[in-house]
Design a protein around this motif. Structure first.
Motif, mmCIF file in Angstrom:
data_model
loop_
_atom_site.group_PDB
_atom_site.id
_atom_site.type_symbol
_atom_site.label_atom_id
_atom_site.label_comp_id
_atom_site.label_asym_id
_atom_site.label_seq_id
_atom_site.Cartn_x
_atom_site.Cartn_y
_atom_site.Cartn_z
ATOM 1 N N THR A 41 43.371 46.511 -57.551
ATOM 2 C CA THR A 41 42.314 46.817 -58.630
ATOM 3 C C THR A 41 41.836 45.472 -59.137
ATOM 4 N N PRO A 42 40.734 45.246 -59.623
ATOM 5 C CA PRO A 42 39.648 46.096 -59.875
ATOM 6 C C PRO A 42 39.052 46.431 -58.525
ATOM 7 N N VAL A 43 38.410 47.647 -58.368
ATOM 8 C CA VAL A 43 37.494 47.915 -57.142
ATOM 9 C C VAL A 43 36.166 47.653 -57.897
ATOM 10 N N ARG A 44 35.007 47.432 -57.069
ATOM 11 C CA ARG A 44 33.729 47.118 -57.472
ATOM 12 C C ARG A 44 32.910 48.472 -57.227
ATOM 13 N N ASP A 45 33.460 49.343 -55.967
ATOM 14 C CA ASP A 45 32.746 50.609 -55.937
ATOM 15 C C ASP A 45 33.804 51.646 -55.043
ATOM 16 N N GLY A 46 33.985 52.752 -55.572
ATOM 17 C CA GLY A 46 34.640 53.789 -54.918
ATOM 18 C C GLY A 46 36.202 53.507 -55.386
ATOM 19 N N SER A 47 37.341 53.354 -54.466
ATOM 20 C CA SER A 47 38.610 53.185 -54.745
ATOM 21 C C SER A 47 39.358 52.244 -53.613
ATOM 22 N N CYS A 48 38.405 51.967 -52.844
ATOM 23 C CA CYS A 48 39.185 51.055 -51.687
ATOM 24 C C CYS A 48 38.391 49.646 -51.751
ATOM 25 N N MET A 49 39.126 48.510 -51.169
ATOM 26 C CA MET A 49 38.603 47.447 -50.960
ATOM 27 C C MET A 49 39.172 46.798 -49.638
ATOM 28 N N ILE A 50 38.633 45.575 -49.301
ATOM 29 C CA ILE A 50 39.591 44.775 -48.276
ATOM 30 C C ILE A 50 40.124 43.867 -49.035
ATOM 31 N N GLY A 51 41.322 43.747 -48.787
ATOM 32 C CA GLY A 51 42.248 42.538 -49.530
ATOM 33 C C GLY A 51 42.996 41.655 -48.135
ATOM 34 N N TYR A 52 42.610 40.159 -48.595
ATOM 35 C CA TYR A 52 43.102 39.293 -47.671
ATOM 36 C C TYR A 52 44.392 38.669 -48.345
ATOM 37 N N HIS A 53 45.493 38.960 -47.638
ATOM 38 C CA HIS A 53 46.821 38.325 -48.282
ATOM 39 C C HIS A 53 47.341 37.120 -47.850
ATOM 40 N N HIS A 54 46.569 36.104 -48.567
ATOM 41 C CA HIS A 54 46.725 34.978 -47.863
ATOM 42 C C HIS A 54 48.130 34.183 -48.135
ATOM 43 N N TRP A 55 48.775 34.650 -49.112
ATOM 44 C CA TRP A 55 50.264 34.236 -49.224
ATOM 45 C C TRP A 55 51.025 34.765 -47.962
ATOM 46 N N LYS A 56 50.633 35.644 -47.482
ATOM 47 C CA LYS A 56 51.612 36.170 -46.159
ATOM 48 C C LYS A 56 51.133 35.349 -44.858
#
Ligand SMILES: [Ca+2]
Length: 190
Positions: free
Chosen positions: A56-71
């Protein structure tokens, strides 16, 4: 369900699929792909660039793309792309996606180096860049601010093919931190 209804649904689906090749599919990353962490219609490469259903927060709908840089454990890029067909050569197209950042937790962690939006055409079997815009991590607003930053690139395709690409470059070396959120992409023509 009657056979007629099933046939009707089949026809509508095939129409959607045929129409789909000419425009961006699954632009808000809502539809699940091969796995829940992949977005339907988008190809991806590299590590830790996933479809997220609970961020969260999403901009639209309930899904997004997340980039887990720390991993991220190496200096290779991660990214997404989608091939669009039957675009009009010489016409200007704008690829847009909204982004939000989370800074690294600790002062000794480095943020992602950059995020590039690129438009390519396939010419003689090779990918040719027709437009590119590179953003720095700090160009993007933070989750704390509650606002999304629109990232965009415009270009004219060389031929009837256009590939919108999102390329995230991690911090080259050092302890990596932070995240990048992406949602609500669009391909707009003039
Ligand atoms: Ca979404």
């Amino acid at each position: 369900m009657t056979r007629f209804k099933l046939l009707l649904i089949g026809s509508v689906l095939s129409l959607v699929i045929q129409a789909g090749a000419q425009t961006l599919q699954n632009p808000s990353f809502e539809q699940e792909g091969v796995g829940a962490d992949q977005a339907e219609s988008w190809e991806r490469w590299g590590d830790w660039i996933n479809r997220e259903t609970e961020w969260t927060p999403v901009r639209d709908g309930s899904c997004m793309i997340g980039y887990h840089h720390w991993k991220i454990e190496n200096s290779n890029s991660s990214g997404l792309y989608q091939d669009i067909e039957n675009v009009t050569p010489g016409k200007e197209y704008t690829f847009k996606v909204y982004a939000m950042r989370d800074d690294p937790y600790n002062a000794d962690e480095c943020p992602p180096s950059s995020i590039e939006l690129r438009l390519e055409s396939t010419v003689d079997g090779q990918q040719v860049t027709v437009g590119s815009k590179v953003y720095k991590f700090n160009d993007i607003s933070t989750t704390l601010s509650g606002t999304w930053t629109p990232l965009r690139v415009s270009a004219k395709p060389r031929n009837s093919t256009l590939r919108p690409v999102i390329i995230v470059e991690p911090c080259i070396e050092g302890k990596r931190g932070g995240t990048l959120k992406l949602d609500d992409a669009a391909l707009i023509s003039e």
